[in-house]
Design a protein around this motif. Structure first.
Motif: not given
Length: 327
Positions: A63-67, A76-89
Motif C-alpha cells: 500500500p501507500n502512494s506517497d513517498g 533504459e532511456g533515463i539519464d544516469p545523471s539522476r542517480l543519487g537524486e533526492r526525490v518525492w513521489t
C-alpha cells in the motif's frame, strides 16, 4: 527488500504483513528509489479495507502512494545523471500493486520529483496526495488573485495546504474549523478569518466579515454535508472545488439553483488529474520547498514494521498533519 503488504482486505492488524520480498529493478522509463519515508493517507486505508475490490486480482498489494527517497538505479532511456537524486513521489500505488510501503519502489521517471535539500524526506512524503490535491483545488481554472476563497475543514491535511496555496495566489482566505485547536491551525496556515463549520451562523459571520461580498471559490472537504450552506454564500459564476464527501457519499444536487448561479463544480482526485496539472503542482511545490515557502505538519512517525498502527492512526481521524512511515 523489507516491505509491508496485504493479501486480503480487512482490518490493519489482521491483514498487513511485514517481511521480506524480492528486490526489484527499474523497467525502461523508470527509476528505482530507495525510500526513506512513506506517507499514509485515507485513500490507502480505504483500499486496504476493500474500496477497490479488483485490487487483489493480480496478487498481494504493497500500500501507500506517497513517498520520498533517493534514486539508486535507472531504467533504459533515463539519464544516469539522476542517480543519487533526492526525490518525492506521487501515484505510487495508483493502477499498480507496488506502493511506497517498502524499502524500494520503481516508478515512471516523471513520478519522481526533485526534493530540494531544504526539505526532509518526511516532508517529501506529504507532497503527493495532500499538497497536490490542494494545489489542483486552488489553482485550476482562472487565477484567484484578489478573490475570496473559503476552505472548509482548513485544519485537515488538504485544507491546511489549500489555505497556503490560496494565500500565495493572492486571495483572501476564510477557513472553517470545528475546535479551538483546529481554529489555530487554520490561522497558522495563513487564513485571514476562521469560522465554525458551515452553518447559517457561520454564513452570517462570513458575510459580515466580507461586508456582504460572496465567496468566489470554495475548497470543499465534505461536499454532500456542506453543499446547502456553501451555496448560500457562493457568488454567481463561483467555483466549488471538492475532493471528498464522506458524510454523504451520494449527495442530492440542487441542479436548477446551481445552474442559475452559473457555478463551476470541479471534482478533484489526485490520481486522475491531467498530466499538465500534475506537472504544474510539482513545479510549484519544488519552487516553494526551495524557499521554505510552505508550512508542514508531521502528526506522527512510525517505523515501517508498525504500519498497522499508522493505518489505525489515520482511521482514528484525530491527527493534525501527515502520518509517516520511516524505513
Amino acid at each position: 527488500m523489507k516491505a509491508v503488504w496485504f493479501n486480503e482486505f480487512g482490518k490493519a492488524r489482521e491483514v498487513l504483513v511485514y517481511g521480506e520480498l524480492e528486490n526489484i529493478t527499474p523497467a525502461p522509463g523508470e527509476v528505482l528509489i530507495r525510500l526513506h519515508a512513506s506517507g499514509v493517507n485515507p485513500s490507502d486505508v480505504k483500499k486496504r479495507m476493500g474500496s477497490a475490490p479488483s485490487l487483489l486480482d493480480q496478487g498481494f498489494v504493497i500500500p501507500n502512494s506517497d513517498g520520498a527517497g533517493i534514486i539508486e538505479a535507472v531504467g533504459e532511456g533515463i539519464d544516469p545523471s539522476r542517480l543519487g537524486e533526492r526525490v518525492w513521489t506521487y501515484n505510487g500505488q495508483f493502477g499498480r500493486r507496488m506502493g511506497t510501503s517498502a524499502e524500494y519502489i520503481s516508478l515512471p521517471a516523471d513520478q519522481a520529483v526533485l526534493l530540494p535539500k531544504e526539505a526532509s524526506f518526511a516532508v517529501g512524503a506529504c507532497m503527493g496526495i495532500p499538497a497536490m490535491t490542494a494545489h489542483r483545488c486552488v489553482m485550476a481554472g482562472e487565477g484567484i488573485e484578489g478573490q475570496i476563497v473559503l476552505v472548509t475543514g482548513g485544519a485537515g491535511r488538504v485544507g491546511y495546504y489549500a489555505i497556503q496555496w490560496a494565500k500565495h495566489a493572492g486571495a483572501t482566505v476564510i477557513a472553517t474549523a470545528g475546535s479551538e485547536t483546529s481554529h489555530q491551525h487554520c490561522l497558522d496556515a495563513g487564513a485571514d478569518y476562521v469560522v465554525g463549520h458551515p452553518s447559517e451562523e457561520s454564513n452570517a459571520r462570513i458575510l459580515a466579515y466580507t461586508q456582504g461580498r460572496k465567496i468566489d471559490r470554495v475548497i470543499e472537504g465534505d461536499f454532500g454535508a456542506n453543499l446547502p450552506h456553501i451555496l448560500a454564500v457562493l457568488a454567481s459564476s463561483g467555483t466549488i472545488a471538492t475532493y471528498a464527501s464522506m458524510t454523504d457519499p451520494h449527495p442530492r444536487l440542487e441542479f436548477y439553483k446551481m445552474m442559475f448561479m452559473d457555478i463551476t463544480l470541479r471534482l478533484v482526485l489526485v490520481y486522475a488529474m491531467p498530466r499538465q496539472a500534475k506537472e504544474a503542482a510539482a513545479n510549484d511545490i519544488t519552487t516553494l520547498l526551495q524557499i521554505h515557502g510552505l508550512k508542514h505538519r508531521i502528526a506522527r512517525k512510525f517505523p515501517l514494521k508498525d504500519s498497522a498502527e499508522a493505518h489505525e492512526a489515520i482511521e482514528a481521524g484525530n491527527q493534525f498533519g501527515c502520518v509517516i512511515l520511516e524505513m
